[in-house]
Design an enzyme around this catalytic site. Structure first.
Site, PDB file in Angstrom:
ATOM      1  N   ALA A 118       0.764  -1.246   0.000  1.00  0.00           N
ATOM      2  CA  ALA A 118       0.000   0.000   0.000  1.00  0.00           C
ATOM      3  C   ALA A 118       0.798   1.301   0.000  1.00  0.00           C
ATOM      4  CB  ALA A 118      -0.960   0.009   1.184  1.00  0.00           C
ATOM      5  N   ALA A 119       2.011   1.328   0.597  1.00  0.00           N
ATOM      6  CA  ALA A 119       2.703   2.617   0.781  1.00  0.00           C
ATOM      7  C   ALA A 119       3.242   3.162  -0.548  1.00  0.00           C
ATOM      8  CB  ALA A 119       3.864   2.443   1.762  1.00  0.00           C
ATOM      9  N   PRO A 120       3.271   4.474  -0.727  1.00  0.00           N
ATOM     10  CA  PRO A 120       2.900   5.510   0.246  1.00  0.00           C
ATOM     11  C   PRO A 120       1.397   5.777   0.359  1.00  0.00           C
ATOM     12  CG  PRO A 120       3.712   6.521  -1.774  1.00  0.00           C
ATOM     13  CD  PRO A 120       3.885   5.039  -1.945  1.00  0.00           C
ATOM     14  N   GLY A 121       0.570   5.099  -0.444  1.00  0.00           N
ATOM     15  CA  GLY A 121      -0.863   5.168  -0.180  1.00  0.00           C
ATOM     16  C   GLY A 121      -1.694   5.947  -1.178  1.00  0.00           C
ATOM     17  N   GLY A 122      -1.100   6.349  -2.302  1.00  0.00           N
ATOM     18  CA  GLY A 122      -1.887   7.100  -3.290  1.00  0.00           C
ATOM     19  C   GLY A 122      -3.126   6.340  -3.735  1.00  0.00           C
ATOM     20  N   LYS A 123      -2.939   5.059  -3.999  1.00  0.00           N
ATOM     21  CA  LYS A 123      -4.087   4.271  -4.488  1.00  0.00           C
ATOM     22  C   LYS A 123      -5.035   3.924  -3.336  1.00  0.00           C
ATOM     23  CE  LYS A 123      -1.295   2.446  -8.261  1.00  0.00           C
ATOM     24  NZ  LYS A 123       0.009   2.894  -7.726  1.00  0.00           N
ATOM     25  N   ASP A 168       4.067  -8.665   6.040  1.00  0.00           N
ATOM     26  CA  ASP A 168       4.462  -9.167   4.724  1.00  0.00           C
ATOM     27  C   ASP A 168       3.194  -9.656   4.011  1.00  0.00           C
ATOM     28  OD1 ASP A 168       5.347 -10.766   2.566  1.00  0.00           O
ATOM     29  OD2 ASP A 168       7.272 -11.084   3.570  1.00  0.00           O
ATOM     30  N   ASP A 186      -0.674  -3.807  -6.079  1.00  0.00           N
ATOM     31  CA  ASP A 186       0.204  -2.908  -6.847  1.00  0.00           C
ATOM     32  C   ASP A 186       1.615  -3.285  -6.399  1.00  0.00           C
ATOM     33  OD1 ASP A 186       0.821  -0.692  -8.492  1.00  0.00           O
ATOM     34  OD2 ASP A 186       0.999   0.580  -6.731  1.00  0.00           O
ATOM     35  N   CYS A 240       4.790  -1.096 -12.233  1.00  0.00           N
ATOM     36  CA  CYS A 240       5.327  -0.069 -13.128  1.00  0.00           C
ATOM     37  C   CYS A 240       6.605  -0.620 -13.764  1.00  0.00           C
ATOM     38  CB  CYS A 240       5.531   1.260 -12.414  1.00  0.00           C
ATOM     39  SG  CYS A 240       6.542   1.175 -10.943  1.00  0.00           S
TER      40      CYS A 240
HETATM   41  C1  LIG Z   1       4.626  -0.070  -6.026  1.00  0.00           C
HETATM   42  S1  LIG Z   1       4.755   0.243  -4.343  1.00  0.00           S
HETATM   43  C2  LIG Z   1       3.071   0.543  -3.881  1.00  0.00           C
HETATM   44  C3  LIG Z   1       2.580   1.928  -4.237  1.00  0.00           C
HETATM   45  C4  LIG Z   1       1.211   2.200  -3.652  1.00  0.00           C
HETATM   46  N1  LIG Z   1       0.239   1.232  -4.120  1.00  0.00           N
HETATM   47  C5  LIG Z   1       0.718   3.590  -4.002  1.00  0.00           C
HETATM   48  O1  LIG Z   1      -0.054   3.748  -4.943  1.00  0.00           O
HETATM   49  O2  LIG Z   1       1.096   4.529  -3.298  1.00  0.00           O
HETATM   50  C6  LIG Z   1       4.994  -1.350  -3.676  1.00  0.00           C
HETATM   51  C7  LIG Z   1       5.062  -1.409  -2.167  1.00  0.00           C
HETATM   52  O3  LIG Z   1       5.147  -2.786  -1.773  1.00  0.00           O
HETATM   53  C8  LIG Z   1       5.917  -2.851  -0.606  1.00  0.00           C
HETATM   54  N2  LIG Z   1       6.344  -4.252  -0.396  1.00  0.00           N
HETATM   55  C9  LIG Z   1       7.583  -4.783  -0.550  1.00  0.00           C
HETATM   56  N3  LIG Z   1       7.570  -6.083  -0.181  1.00  0.00           N
HETATM   57  C10 LIG Z   1       6.308  -6.373   0.202  1.00  0.00           C
HETATM   58  C11 LIG Z   1       5.672  -7.532   0.710  1.00  0.00           C
HETATM   59  N4  LIG Z   1       6.352  -8.672   0.904  1.00  0.00           N
HETATM   60  N5  LIG Z   1       4.360  -7.473   1.042  1.00  0.00           N
HETATM   61  C12 LIG Z   1       3.662  -6.319   0.844  1.00  0.00           C
HETATM   62  N6  LIG Z   1       4.208  -5.183   0.363  1.00  0.00           N
HETATM   63  C13 LIG Z   1       5.514  -5.214   0.048  1.00  0.00           C
HETATM   64  C14 LIG Z   1       7.028  -1.863  -0.875  1.00  0.00           C
HETATM   65  O4  LIG Z   1       7.683  -1.492   0.322  1.00  0.00           O
HETATM   66  C15 LIG Z   1       6.263  -0.722  -1.540  1.00  0.00           C
HETATM   67  O5  LIG Z   1       5.846   0.206  -0.593  1.00  0.00           O
END
Ligand SMILES: C[S@@+](CC[C@H](N)C(=O)[O-])C[C@H]1O[C@@H](n2cnc3c(N)ncnc32)[C@H](O)[C@@H]1O
Length: 316
Positions: A118-123, A168, A186, A240
């Site tokens: 989810a981070a940083p959370g835009g979606k 996780d 995402d 992406c």
């Molecule tokens: C593409 S970014 C998400 C962007 C977010 N959806 C947004 O729109 O702001 C992918 C995120 O997955 C997290 N991530 C990495 N490993 C992960 C895991 N095992 N489980 C869940 N999230 C994970 C990363 O730290 C990162 O914040």
């Protein structure tokens, strides 16, 4: 600008993209992109936000396919971030490609929704707005500083239905089997589609090995996401990245493992795109992948991959 694309990446692109799209995509890596933002209806009415931005000397341009998506020139980015609308959470800077994933998922008020990375959370914020802050939104992020940034952004954007978990995502399907009406994955990815020749750091960590490493994680995240989805539920998988190993091959592996329990369904995409690949590296992929979408980058839109899946029956 002296940076160049990693040679192995540029070579792979010639195999991934149709020849008539290659020049446009290569040009997008050098473009200084205009800045897209989304008006946050949880905090403000669009007319009032736009009036405030114009009073601050900005000239936002509309986007034909979303009344909430607007664009300013690249040179106006700093001024945009100095407006009250920005720091009060009435707008969120978010590339147009990124805004497509929640629109494709279409979460409804009152539903149980999971955002598995989810981070940083835009979606997450965009989904809460689509749900009118009604229902339940679980937001999962394992990385500590990103988890706190996520919480801050949700708070600033006025999201009241989100429940954040520092976990996780690979464990979530087993912890909450078949609980959610809709799931967004995402996925963490190699971020190839965000490469920027004006910012060499954007490419510094890329390697074919990195693509293989994230693909391994993505495969397990997608299975976890599908297990968390109710039968009849909808899932969007997005990255992406241009890499088929992170996109079609991940969805292909899930379809192969789960058979007809999940189905890829078509999705309307209002920007330049091409269908997902059905063959890679000499291997035939599930033909349903032609319904998945590769958004092609230009001087405004980032590259993006998106698949919409519907769960046909229980995977318990
Ligand atoms: C593409 S970014 C998400 C962007 C977010 N959806 C947004 O729109 O702001 C992918 C995120 O997955 C997290 N991530 C990495 N490993 C992960 C895991 N095992 N489980 C869940 N999230 C994970 C990363 O730290 C990162 O914040």
């Amino acid at each position: 600008m002296t940076a160049t694309l990693p040679a192995a990446f540029a070579d792979r692109l010639t195999r991934i993209l149709p020849a008539d799209r290659l020049d446009g995509v290569l040009a997008s890596f050098a473009a200084v992109k205009d800045v897209a933002f989304r008006i946050n209806t949880l905090k403000a009415q669009p007319d009032a936000v736009l009036a405030g931005l114009r009073a601050a000397g900005l000239n936002p341009r509309p986007v034909a396919w979303s009344p909430l998506a607007w664009v300013v020139d690249a040179a106006a980015k700093r001024a945009l971030t100095e407006t009250p609308a920005f720091y009060q959470g009435e707008i969120y800077i978010q590339n147009l490609a990124s805004q497509l994933a929640p629109l494709a998922l279409a979460p409804q008020p009152g539903e149980m929704v999971l955002d598995l990375a989810a981070a940083p959370g835009g979606k997450t914020c965009q989904m809460a707005a689509l749900m009118g802050n009604q229902g339940w939104l679980s937001a999962v992020e394992p990385v500590r500083d990103r988890y706190f940034r996520l919480k801050h952004n949700l708070d600033q954007q006025g999201v009241s239905i989100a429940h954040c978990y520092q976990k996780d995502g690979r464990a979530v399907g087993a912890l909450t089997p078949e609980r959610f009406d809709r799931v967004l994955l995402d996925a963490p990815c190699s971020s190839e589609a965000r490469f920027d020749l004006n910012d060499p750091d954007s490419m510094a960590h890329w390697s074919p090995g990195k693509v293989r490493e994230v693909a391994h994680k993505q495969k397990r995240l997608l299975l976890s996401a599908i297990h968390a989805l109710k039968p009849g539920g909808v899932l969007v998988y997005s990255t992406c990245s241009f890499a088929p190993e992170e996109n079609e091959c991940i969805v292909h592996a899930a379809l192969h493992k789960l058979g007809d329990a999940v189905e890829v369904t078509p999705v309307d995409i209002p920007v330049l795109h091409q269908p997902g690949l059905t063959e890679w590296d000499g291997k035939m992929l599930n033909p349903q992948l032609a319904h998945s979408v590769r958004v092609l980058p230009d001087s405004l839109v980032d590259g993006f991959y998106l698949t919409r899946l519907v769960k046909q029956r229980s995977t318990q």
